[in-house]
Design a protein around this motif. Structure first.
Motif, PDB file in Angstrom:
ATOM      1  N   THR A 290       1.531  -9.931 -10.376  1.00  0.00           N
ATOM      2  CA  THR A 290       1.559  -9.060 -11.569  1.00  0.00           C
ATOM      3  C   THR A 290       2.056  -7.665 -11.230  1.00  0.00           C
ATOM      4  O   THR A 290       2.087  -6.785 -12.107  1.00  0.00           O
ATOM      5  CB  THR A 290       0.144  -8.965 -12.182  1.00  0.00           C
ATOM      6  OG1 THR A 290      -0.759  -8.476 -11.186  1.00  0.00           O
ATOM      7  CG2 THR A 290      -0.328 -10.335 -12.671  1.00  0.00           C
ATOM      8  N   GLU A 291       2.424  -7.431  -9.960  1.00  0.00           N
ATOM      9  CA  GLU A 291       2.896  -6.099  -9.561  1.00  0.00           C
ATOM     10  C   GLU A 291       4.309  -5.879 -10.093  1.00  0.00           C
ATOM     11  O   GLU A 291       5.183  -6.735  -9.957  1.00  0.00           O
ATOM     12  CB  GLU A 291       2.897  -5.968  -8.026  1.00  0.00           C
ATOM     13  CG  GLU A 291       1.527  -6.066  -7.390  1.00  0.00           C
ATOM     14  CD  GLU A 291       0.660  -4.862  -7.722  1.00  0.00           C
ATOM     15  OE1 GLU A 291       1.201  -3.805  -8.127  1.00  0.00           O
ATOM     16  OE2 GLU A 291      -0.577  -4.972  -7.572  1.00  0.00           O
ATOM     17  N   ASP A 292       4.530  -4.693 -10.674  1.00  0.00           N
ATOM     18  CA  ASP A 292       5.851  -4.376 -11.227  1.00  0.00           C
ATOM     19  C   ASP A 292       6.620  -3.383 -10.356  1.00  0.00           C
ATOM     20  O   ASP A 292       7.822  -3.197 -10.532  1.00  0.00           O
ATOM     21  CB  ASP A 292       5.705  -3.768 -12.631  1.00  0.00           C
ATOM     22  CG  ASP A 292       5.150  -4.786 -13.625  1.00  0.00           C
ATOM     23  OD1 ASP A 292       5.466  -5.987 -13.451  1.00  0.00           O
ATOM     24  OD2 ASP A 292       4.401  -4.376 -14.527  1.00  0.00           O
ATOM     25  N   TRP A 374       6.858  -4.634   9.242  1.00  0.00           N
ATOM     26  CA  TRP A 374       6.958  -4.600   7.778  1.00  0.00           C
ATOM     27  C   TRP A 374       5.642  -4.093   7.172  1.00  0.00           C
ATOM     28  O   TRP A 374       4.560  -4.384   7.684  1.00  0.00           O
ATOM     29  CB  TRP A 374       7.202  -6.013   7.229  1.00  0.00           C
ATOM     30  CG  TRP A 374       8.397  -6.726   7.787  1.00  0.00           C
ATOM     31  CD1 TRP A 374       8.449  -7.469   8.923  1.00  0.00           C
ATOM     32  CD2 TRP A 374       9.707  -6.776   7.220  1.00  0.00           C
ATOM     33  NE1 TRP A 374       9.695  -7.991   9.116  1.00  0.00           N
ATOM     34  CE2 TRP A 374      10.503  -7.576   8.070  1.00  0.00           C
ATOM     35  CE3 TRP A 374      10.288  -6.217   6.078  1.00  0.00           C
ATOM     36  CZ2 TRP A 374      11.827  -7.844   7.819  1.00  0.00           C
ATOM     37  CZ3 TRP A 374      11.629  -6.485   5.819  1.00  0.00           C
ATOM     38  CH2 TRP A 374      12.394  -7.291   6.680  1.00  0.00           C
ATOM     39  N   GLN A 375       5.793  -3.373   6.030  1.00  0.00           N
ATOM     40  CA  GLN A 375       4.602  -2.977   5.263  1.00  0.00           C
ATOM     41  C   GLN A 375       5.004  -2.712   3.802  1.00  0.00           C
ATOM     42  O   GLN A 375       6.112  -2.236   3.535  1.00  0.00           O
ATOM     43  CB  GLN A 375       3.937  -1.726   5.848  1.00  0.00           C
ATOM     44  CG  GLN A 375       2.561  -1.459   5.235  1.00  0.00           C
ATOM     45  CD  GLN A 375       1.814  -0.371   5.990  1.00  0.00           C
ATOM     46  OE1 GLN A 375       2.400   0.617   6.407  1.00  0.00           O
ATOM     47  NE2 GLN A 375       0.506  -0.544   6.167  1.00  0.00           N
ATOM     48  N   VAL A 376       4.098  -3.055   2.883  1.00  0.00           N
ATOM     49  CA  VAL A 376       4.328  -2.827   1.456  1.00  0.00           C
ATOM     50  C   VAL A 376       3.376  -1.723   0.980  1.00  0.00           C
ATOM     51  O   VAL A 376       2.199  -1.717   1.350  1.00  0.00           O
ATOM     52  CB  VAL A 376       4.072  -4.117   0.633  1.00  0.00           C
ATOM     53  CG1 VAL A 376       4.386  -3.882  -0.841  1.00  0.00           C
ATOM     54  CG2 VAL A 376       4.908  -5.262   1.172  1.00  0.00           C
ATOM     55  N   GLU A 377       3.937  -0.797   0.187  1.00  0.00           N
ATOM     56  CA  GLU A 377       3.121   0.263  -0.417  1.00  0.00           C
ATOM     57  C   GLU A 377       3.177   0.093  -1.938  1.00  0.00           C
ATOM     58  O   GLU A 377       4.244  -0.183  -2.508  1.00  0.00           O
ATOM     59  CB  GLU A 377       3.664   1.652  -0.045  1.00  0.00           C
ATOM     60  CG  GLU A 377       3.609   1.950   1.439  1.00  0.00           C
ATOM     61  CD  GLU A 377       4.280   3.281   1.772  1.00  0.00           C
ATOM     62  OE1 GLU A 377       4.720   3.977   0.829  1.00  0.00           O
ATOM     63  OE2 GLU A 377       4.379   3.603   2.971  1.00  0.00           O
ATOM     64  N   TYR A 378       2.043   0.274  -2.583  1.00  0.00           N
ATOM     65  CA  TYR A 378       1.963   0.185  -4.050  1.00  0.00           C
ATOM     66  C   TYR A 378       1.591   1.564  -4.598  1.00  0.00           C
ATOM     67  O   TYR A 378       1.011   2.404  -3.875  1.00  0.00           O
ATOM     68  CB  TYR A 378       0.913  -0.847  -4.461  1.00  0.00           C
ATOM     69  CG  TYR A 378       1.227  -2.246  -3.974  1.00  0.00           C
ATOM     70  CD1 TYR A 378       2.151  -3.040  -4.649  1.00  0.00           C
ATOM     71  CD2 TYR A 378       0.600  -2.763  -2.835  1.00  0.00           C
ATOM     72  CE1 TYR A 378       2.447  -4.320  -4.211  1.00  0.00           C
ATOM     73  CE2 TYR A 378       0.894  -4.033  -2.388  1.00  0.00           C
ATOM     74  CZ  TYR A 378       1.825  -4.817  -3.073  1.00  0.00           C
ATOM     75  OH  TYR A 378       2.125  -6.075  -2.626  1.00  0.00           O
ATOM     76  N   THR A 382      -1.954   2.296  -2.138  1.00  0.00           N
ATOM     77  CA  THR A 382      -2.463   1.013  -1.627  1.00  0.00           C
ATOM     78  C   THR A 382      -1.389   0.391  -0.741  1.00  0.00           C
ATOM     79  O   THR A 382      -0.208   0.380  -1.115  1.00  0.00           O
ATOM     80  CB  THR A 382      -2.775   0.040  -2.789  1.00  0.00           C
ATOM     81  OG1 THR A 382      -3.629   0.717  -3.711  1.00  0.00           O
ATOM     82  CG2 THR A 382      -3.447  -1.223  -2.298  1.00  0.00           C
ATOM     83  N   THR A 383      -1.785  -0.107   0.429  1.00  0.00           N
ATOM     84  CA  THR A 383      -0.802  -0.709   1.343  1.00  0.00           C
ATOM     85  C   THR A 383      -1.269  -2.083   1.796  1.00  0.00           C
ATOM     86  O   THR A 383      -2.461  -2.394   1.774  1.00  0.00           O
ATOM     87  CB  THR A 383      -0.605   0.168   2.605  1.00  0.00           C
ATOM     88  OG1 THR A 383      -1.860   0.280   3.277  1.00  0.00           O
ATOM     89  CG2 THR A 383      -0.058   1.539   2.248  1.00  0.00           C
TER      90      THR A 383
END
Length: 777
Positions: A290-292, A374-378, A382-383
């Motif tokens: 559901t992340e946009d 690798w890393q995702v940030e929101y 929030t990571t």
């Protein structure tokens, strides 16, 4: 006449009993060997005072084993012939003893493509000691055959080096990659995904004077011939290796998947890359996400740089590279925004949204392993957790890796002895051109079942340390180098618990009339005035108890590779292995005042009562086996003395009809004195009134004495040699059937009177015929 009839009757009585010539067998020059017991066969094979039949197994040996049989002053030995240990010896051309050698063949890739129509097969010798390699050793050549319908392709290689290995390569014909000819009556066509099968076989043959493999003649120099029907029938037999499958086109490479969190998945094709190569990573969003909006960071170090970022679904996702940081090794920072009109219509669990290309730099000191983090940030800081992708850089074109073990199986004796049993392992890589390299560093490994087998931290040996719970056929230890992995299959045999303690007589009685000195530190009681001299002479003595022989047996077993199948036995379910020597140090009698063990092989009764023989685990407080024995106050008498005269020993070996690995040894006492002063020894068995029989050798020679007399003293003489515990008989003149009478007398210190206390009398005969052999009486 009466004496002769008495001898005959005694021999007949003892021939109905489980008696044997009490020779001692020993196996020399074998690394691991066992004496055996076959179910329900011992009494059938051993019922003669003149011979002893024993079966044995040579499990592992680097040189020809020797079996020795001895009794008294006599000894005979024989080299165990190789044809009794091997059904066939494929390594006939080598100058080494090859008993444990077996040839293993590995197909490096079972999928062969038209763009690279090469088959590679690695051969190596398992069971050969790597430390005993000699450059002068001549190992045989191998010829490999690939068959497709009526056509054949050949290749060859020669085993060499300390590992005894080689790689054979075959170039397949392009026409073989076409669909197979439809045979009349066969309706099933192979599916495109199955590939066309090609069968592989090999044969072993000696090299020429220089050890090189024989070359094809000019007509056949391309290595292509007609099919199976054209094989030379007189040549070495063909052994099947397996099948490879031919494909016209490459299938899409399988991708390795790494999840950063529940939303983002990174995928790439694992392979070894060269300097200058471009490697592509696919980034996907989980279908149910559901992340946009999110930001993906990919950090690199010297040797790798971000080459390009490409959107895969521009209608659904907006992909923008951030320019926060610059420089050659700046991380890729990609801001991803779902478009408002986007609906996730892709099939499968995730939708690919972009591809990121990384370039491998052409540097001289480039490390073999490169990392991408690798890393995702929101939004809202929030990571995800960090994810790491490894890139393996090499100028070599690796086809695969293989773990090679020096032995094909492990016999887990560590359970019995506490001593680790290890098998060395070497991991090798094979390149596209057939080059083999020993990998020392960067190999990782793990056992699929540590209750069966373990592997060292450096991945250089597999082992058992006695803490294992089971054995198994083809247990797997996995080895990994870079992105390549391969299993090592080993069979582990484990002793079946509880062990079996075999005692020839579990009820030991006092023997009437047989007094032996009391072994004690206590001072004897003061003489009473009423005591007469006879009682005083025998006062420091007590009645002898019966003795019994003891041995420990087990079966080595392994669970089948597939669950539910039958248990595997090392030799078969009818065979047990004698492991007394392995567990001797861990055997005990629970109540040592009641009975004691002599060298783990003879049980001696000491005092009334019941106790157990125990075998303790060397590694824990577990008891591996127990056997109850009883010492009784009921008295038995010696009813007979069986006498066998031994002038020498003969020894013969043959293969057991019950197993292709068990060997029978038969030692026979010779009874003929062929030259003046030639000596003969005496072998005796005693029979008790309770029906039990026992060789006299197991009793302490200090507790009795033997005297021998002859009716005709001109034929033989008798003397006592300090080297031997019993009388020795020597030939004087020729004579047929010279009779000997043997008396068993209690020890002198326990005689109650000057008259000898004779326990038993037996008789036997010896032939004196000078110049004649035992085989021609």
């Amino acid at each position: 006449v009466t004496e002769s009839r008495g001898i005959l009757e005694s021999i007949q009585r003892f021939s109905l009993l489980p008696t044997y010539l009490p020779v001692t067998y020993r196996i020399h020059n074998a690394d691991v060997s066992f004496f055996l017991k076959e179910a329900n066969q011992d009494i059938m094979r051993n019922s003669s005072l003149q011979s002893r039949v024993e079966s044995f197994l040579i499990y592992k040996s680097k040189s020809p084993p020797v079996l020795n049989a001895s009794y008294g002053p006599f000894s005979v030995e024989q080299v165990v012939p190789q044809d009794l240990m091997l059904s066939s010896n494929p390594f006939g051309s080598t100058n080494k003893f090859t008993y444990n050698w077996k040839l293993q063949a590995y197909i490096m890739s079972s999928k062969i493509y038209l763009s690279k129509p090469r088959v590679q097969v690695l051969f190596y010798i398992v069971g050969r000691d790597w430390d005993e390699y000699s450059p002068a050793e001549r190992l045989p050549c191998l010829r490999v055959f690939a068959f497709r319908e009526t056509r054949e392709v050949r290749g060859s290689c020669r085993l060499h080096g300390d590992l005894g290995l080689c790689v054979a390569q075959l170039e397949l014909l392009p026409s073989w990659f076409s669909p197979p000819t439809v045979v009349a009556g066969r309706k099933k066509q192979l599916g495109r995904s199955e590939g066309s099968p090609v069968e592989l076989y090999y044969s072993i043959q000696a090299g020429d004077e220089r050890g090189e493999c024989a070359k094809e003649d000019a007509r056949k120099s391309n290595g292509i011939r007609l099919g199976l029907n054209d094989i030379d029938e007189s040549g070495p037999p063909l052994q099947r290796i397996g099948s490879v499958f031919l494909y016209q086109t490459h299938a899409a490479p399988s991708l390795t998947e790494m999840r950063l969190d529940n939303n983002i998945v990174i995928q790439y094709a694992p392979k070894t890359v060269r300097q200058g190569d471009i490697l592509t990573f696919l980034v996907s969003v989980a279908k149910n996400s559901t992340e946009d909006q999110f930001t993906l960071r990919a950090k690199v170090k010297k040797g790798v740089n971000v080459f390009s970022v490409r959107a895969s679904s521009p209608y659904f996702w907006d992909i923008q590279e951030s320019v926060d940081s610059t420089g050659k090794y700046a991380p890729a920072v990609v801001v991803c925004q779902r478009k408002s009109a986007a609906e996730n219509s892709a099939e499968g669990p995730a939708s690919e949204i972009m591809q990121i290309d990384f370039e491998i730099e052409d540097l001289t000191d480039l490390p073999e392993t490169q990392l991408i983090t690798w890393q995702v940030e929101y939004p809202g800081d929030t990571t995800s957790d960090l994810g790491i992708s490894k890139i393996y850089v090499s100028q070599k074109d690796l086809v695969g890796v293989l773990p090679l073990a020096m032995e094909a199986e492990i016999l887990n004796t560590a359970v019995l002895t506490g001593k680790t049993v290890a098998v060395p392992v070497r991991v090798v890589s094979v390149e596209d051109d057939g080059t083999v390299t020993d990998l020392v560093e960067s190999v990782e490994c793990s056992s699929s079942d540590e209750d069966v087998i373990k592997v060292s931290d450096r991945c250089d040996y597999v082992f058992v340390n006695g803490k294992e719970m089971k054995g198994k056929v083809n247990v797997i230890v996995n080895f990994t180098y870079q992105h390549l992995s391969a299993p090592l299959e080993m069979t582990v045999w484990i002793p079946r618990l509880p062990l079996q303690i075999e005692v020839s007589d579990t009820e030991l009685n006092q023997i009437k009339g047989w007094r032996v000195p009391i072994i004690s530190n206590k001072r004897p009681a003061r003489d009473s005035e009423e005591e007469d001299e006879e009682e005083r002479r025998g006062r420091g003595c007590t009645l002898q108890y019966q003795h019994a022989t003891v041995r420990v047996l087990t079966q080595f077993v392994a669970e089948p590779p597939e669950p539910g199948a039958q248990l595997h036995y090392l030799l078969g379910s009818d065979w047990q292995l004698d492991i007394t020597d392995l567990v001797r140090d861990f055997m005990q009698v629970e109540e040592p005042r009641i009975a004691r063990l002599q060298e783990g092989q003879v049980l001696v009764g000491l005092e009334l009562g019941m106790t157990t023989i125990q075998i303790l685990s060397p590694l824990s407080d577990a008891i591996l086996a127990e056997k109850t024995v009883t010492v009784l106050d009921e008295k038995v008498t010696i009813t007979d003395l069986g006498v066998q005269l031994v002038t020498g020993l003969s020894l013969s070996l043959q293969l057991s009809p019950g197993s292709n690995r068990a060997i029978f040894a038969t030692a026979v006492a010779q009874e003929l004195l062929q030259s003046p002063k030639q000596e003969a020894a005496i072998s005796c068995w005693i029979q008790f009134s309770d029906g039990s029989v026992m060789p006299l050798d197991i009793y302490d020679s200090k507790d009795f004495s033997l005297s021998a007399t002859f009716l005709d003293e001109k034929v033989v003489s008798i003397h006592h040699d300090p080297k031997y515990k019993w009388p020795v008989i020597a030939a004087e003149t020729e004579g047929q059937g010279a009779l000997v009478k043997v008396e068993m007398v209690i020890s002198e210190s326990c005689q109650k009177s000057k008259r000898k206390s004779i326990l038993a009398v037996g008789s036997g005969s010896v032939k004196v015929k000078f110049g004649q052999s035992d085989g021609n009486p």
